[in-house]
Each structure stands twice: as C-alpha cells, then as structure tokens.
Write a protein that holds these residues in place. Structure first.
Motif, PDB file in Angstrom:
ATOM      1  N   PRO A   1       0.348   4.734 -16.158  1.00  0.00           N
ATOM      2  CA  PRO A   1       1.137   4.326 -15.000  1.00  0.00           C
ATOM      3  C   PRO A   1       2.452   3.661 -15.420  1.00  0.00           C
ATOM      4  O   PRO A   1       2.488   2.910 -16.396  1.00  0.00           O
ATOM      5  CB  PRO A   1       0.228   3.316 -14.281  1.00  0.00           C
TER       6      PRO A   1
ATOM      7  N   GLU B   1      -3.140  -9.172  -2.820  1.00  0.00           N
ATOM      8  CA  GLU B   1      -1.867  -9.345  -3.533  1.00  0.00           C
ATOM      9  C   GLU B   1      -0.858 -10.106  -2.666  1.00  0.00           C
ATOM     10  O   GLU B   1      -0.161 -11.004  -3.145  1.00  0.00           O
ATOM     11  CB  GLU B   1      -1.289  -7.982  -3.932  1.00  0.00           C
TER      12      GLU B   1
ATOM     13  N   ARG C   1       2.278   2.164  -3.227  1.00  0.00           N
ATOM     14  CA  ARG C   1       1.212   2.428  -4.227  1.00  0.00           C
ATOM     15  C   ARG C   1       1.120   1.330  -5.286  1.00  0.00           C
ATOM     16  O   ARG C   1       0.798   1.594  -6.443  1.00  0.00           O
ATOM     17  CB  ARG C   1       1.404   3.786  -4.915  1.00  0.00           C
ATOM     18  N   CYS C   2       1.445   0.107  -4.861  1.00  0.00           N
ATOM     19  CA  CYS C   2       1.246  -1.029  -5.771  1.00  0.00           C
ATOM     20  C   CYS C   2      -0.242  -1.384  -5.787  1.00  0.00           C
ATOM     21  O   CYS C   2      -0.754  -1.908  -6.772  1.00  0.00           O
ATOM     22  CB  CYS C   2       2.034  -2.245  -5.306  1.00  0.00           C
ATOM     23  N   SER C   3      -0.919  -1.136  -4.679  1.00  0.00           N
ATOM     24  CA  SER C   3      -2.335  -1.470  -4.546  1.00  0.00           C
ATOM     25  C   SER C   3      -3.084  -0.203  -4.144  1.00  0.00           C
ATOM     26  O   SER C   3      -2.504   0.694  -3.528  1.00  0.00           O
ATOM     27  CB  SER C   3      -2.551  -2.523  -3.456  1.00  0.00           C
ATOM     28  N   GLU C   4      -4.389  -0.175  -4.481  1.00  0.00           N
ATOM     29  CA  GLU C   4      -5.157   1.048  -4.220  1.00  0.00           C
ATOM     30  C   GLU C   4      -5.676   1.140  -2.801  1.00  0.00           C
ATOM     31  O   GLU C   4      -5.868   2.217  -2.273  1.00  0.00           O
ATOM     32  CB  GLU C   4      -6.325   1.145  -5.196  1.00  0.00           C
ATOM     33  N   ASP C   5      -5.961  -0.022  -2.181  1.00  0.00           N
ATOM     34  CA  ASP C   5      -6.451   0.003  -0.802  1.00  0.00           C
ATOM     35  C   ASP C   5      -5.968  -1.261  -0.090  1.00  0.00           C
ATOM     36  O   ASP C   5      -5.343  -2.130  -0.699  1.00  0.00           O
ATOM     37  CB  ASP C   5      -7.987   0.119  -0.762  1.00  0.00           C
TER      38      ASP C   5
ATOM     39  N   LEU D   1       0.840  -1.201   0.000  1.00  0.00           N
ATOM     40  CA  LEU D   1       0.000   0.000   0.000  1.00  0.00           C
ATOM     41  C   LEU D   1       0.876   1.252   0.000  1.00  0.00           C
ATOM     42  O   LEU D   1       0.647   2.188  -0.780  1.00  0.00           O
ATOM     43  CB  LEU D   1      -0.905  -0.027   1.238  1.00  0.00           C
TER      44      LEU D   1
ATOM     45  N   HIS E   1       7.175  -2.632  -8.780  1.00  0.00           N
ATOM     46  CA  HIS E   1       6.065  -2.372  -9.708  1.00  0.00           C
ATOM     47  C   HIS E   1       6.024  -3.284 -10.916  1.00  0.00           C
ATOM     48  O   HIS E   1       5.492  -2.923 -11.955  1.00  0.00           O
ATOM     49  CB  HIS E   1       6.027  -0.892 -10.139  1.00  0.00           C
TER      50      HIS E   1
ATOM     51  N   GLU F   1      -7.067  -4.718  -1.459  1.00  0.00           N
ATOM     52  CA  GLU F   1      -6.331  -5.154  -2.654  1.00  0.00           C
ATOM     53  C   GLU F   1      -4.903  -5.562  -2.272  1.00  0.00           C
ATOM     54  O   GLU F   1      -4.380  -6.571  -2.766  1.00  0.00           O
ATOM     55  CB  GLU F   1      -6.304  -4.014  -3.684  1.00  0.00           C
TER      56      GLU F   1
END
Ligand SMILES: C[S@@+](CC[C@H](N)C(=O)[O-])C[C@H]1O[C@@H](n2cnc3c(N)ncnc32)[C@H](O)[C@@H]1O
Length: 304
Positions: A212, A34, A23-27, A20, A76, A30
């Motif tokens: 992205p 992952e 910023r690999c996942s939005e929340d 998180l 990423h 998620e």
C-alpha cells in the motif's frame, strides 16, 4: 440566516465518511475509531471523553486543529505517525517518520521470546537478550519490561530509528537494563546472547512496489524491503549466530513473511549444526491469522 452550531457527533460522522471514501479505513467502524482518535489528539481528550461529548458543540480551536489532522490522514499519512504513538504489547510506544510502526503480528514474537527467557536455565539470574533491527524498540522494550531478569541489547543500522528507540527506552524507564547500539545485524554485540530476536525486513524487492502507498510513502524502505528473496538479511544473521549465541543454551527467534518459514528454518539449523550446536529444537509459531510467522530454534534447554 445564522447556521445552527453542529454537534461533535455530526462532525465526526462526516469525517468518518470522508476517511472511508478515501480508503484510509476498511469499514465504518474503523473510520469512526480513526475520527475519534484524531479529534482526541486535536482536543487533548481520550476516546471515552470524545464519545461522551458527542451531543455538545466543540470549540472552534478544536475543530480547526482536528481539520488539520484529518487532512493529513486523508493524504494517507499513517494514523500512528499523526497521533505520534502506537499500542504494542500493552505499552504505548512513541513513533514517527524514521521508524517502522510496530505491527500486531510481532506480539507473537514477543510472546515466544518471553517464554524462551522464562524457560532458560539462567532465568533466575540474568538472561541476555538481543533484538536485531530494533526500530522503535518495540521487541527489546516489551521483553525488558515483562521480564525483569533480562539485560537487553537493541541494535539497528538506522540512527533515526534508534532515536525513537531511545525515546521509548526513557519513556518506560528501562535505561538500566537496555543498551541501544548502532550497527549491522549482530556485529556490535560483544557479550554472548541467550535469547536473540529479530524482526528484520523480509518483503522481497519485487513485492515491495505492490505494498500500500501508505507504507511505501511513509515508513522507511530499509525497515520493510528485504532484498531479492526477502530473506537476505536473515540469511546473513543466521551465519553470524554461532559467534554471538551462548554456547550452552540459547534460542534464536525470527519473524518472517508468509511462505518463508521453511527456508529460514533450514538456514538457521544449518548454521548452528555446522558450528556443533545442538540437538536443536525447532518451533514455528503462527500469528493470529494462522500464518507461520515466527521460527524459533533452541538448544540446551532442559526437557527439550
Ligand atoms: C521490520 S523493522 C522492525 C522494527 C521493530 N523491531 C519492530 O518489530 O517493530 C526492521 C528494522 O531493521 C533495521 N535494519 C535493516 N537492516 C539492518 C541491518 N543490516 N542491521 C541492523 N538493523 C537493520 C531497520 O532499520 C528497521 O528498523
């Protein structure tokens, strides 16, 4: 002092926090998903078993393998490339560098293609389908699997992408009804096509740089960037349609970016009208986010 062995649940929670923060996942949901999937990949477990073992202490080997995969994700690299697979239309496709990761919005195109096959007058015999820009084979193989009365040609200009399509074709046992061809757009086709599908690159060059980093650094540019207007390839394919679509009854179905549907509708109807095909039945399908994502043009269908 010896430290207490850490339960799996705590290791995965810490990994989710890192995902998180990077910023690999939005929340957090998620990020947790992952982390679970990466640990599952590292230890050979499915997600249900990863969760079930949360209170236990994992083996050193599993944690080391997990750390390697987590580090890749934190740099990423797309999750689907690390896992080596992506779910699409209820099927697990093998994916990796060299092919686009199938996107959920493309399932709308598959649904439209399956309807065009089922409603085609030749549906009880054989419907000839082409997937232009087949990539991993997502569209071609989903249609072939769900519509047994089809023969499907998947075409791509990228040999690397076709290797993934070939792996997936063998994985799903569809070698009898799917043919993969290398080449530009519809040119390699030598038989008339009843239902032609295309998810070609449609991101305009000037928007490409704004995508992205995860997409630009990993997925092939040739699979994403569609030239100055974004629809150059689609425009060229529209011109080729009359030469490759069956004369009596056919459907052409295109996936597009937001705001492109009107232009593509005009290009396809102009090319088919000029060749004397019609009357044309034009349909636009919205994706799950409500975007006008798919343009479909049919002619010769009963009850159009
Ligand atoms: C957006 S990707 C779609 C991949 C796959 N069909 C899917 O929906 O996931 C576009 C594909 O078109 C291919 N492509 C690009 N230019 C092409 C061309 N001139 N002729 C054929 N294929 C092309 C790319 O290599 C890439 O695999």
């Amino acid at each position: 002092m010896t430290s207490q062995p850490e339960p799996l649940r705590a290791i995965l929670r810490r990994a989710a926090d890192h995902l998180l923060a990077a910023r690999c996942s939005e929340d957090l949901d998620e990020a947790s998903l992952e982390a679970d999937l990466l640990y599952g990949r590292a230890s050979g477990l499915d997600r249900a078993h990863v969760i079930a073992r949360g209170a236990g202490t994992p083996s050193t080997a599993s944690v080391e393998a997990f750390d390697v995969l987590l580090a890749r994700r934190l740099r990423h690299e797309p999750l689907a490339y690390i896992l080596g697979q992506r779910e699409f239309f209820g099927m697990t496709f093998e994916v990796g560098p060299g092919c686009l990761i199938p996107r959920p919005e493309t399932e709308t195109l598959v649904e439209a293609a399956l309807a065009a096959v089922t409603e085609h007058p030749r549906a009880r015999r054989l419907v000839r389908v082409a997937d232009i820009g087949t990539g991993s084979g997502a569209i071609a193989l989903a249609v072939a699997k769900h519509a047994p009365s089809t023969k499907v040609w998947g075409i791509d200009v990228s040999g690397e992408a076709l290797q993934w399509a070939a792996r997936n074709m063998r994985r799903f046992g569809l070698m009898e009804r799917v043919v993969l061809l290398t080449g530009d757009l519809a040119e390699p086709l030598s038989e008339p096509i009843d239902v032609l599908c295309a998810n070609l690159p449609y991101v305009p060059t000037e928007d490409y740089e704004g995508l992205p980093e995860e997409i630009r650094a990993s997925e092939p540019q040739i699979a994403v960037e569609g030239g100055t207007t974004g629809i150059e390839l689609i425009a060229r394919l529209a011109e080729q349609l009359p030469a490759h679509l069956a004369e009596d009854t056919a459907a052409a179905i295109f996936e597009l970016g937001a705001g492109q549907a009107g232009f593509v509708e005009d290009l396809v109807t102009a090319a088919l009208t000029k060749a004397g095909r019609g009357p044309l039945d034009v349909r636009v399908h919205r994706d799950l986010r409500g975007i006008r994502r798919i343009v479909e043009v049919r002619y010769g269908y009963p009850n159009a």
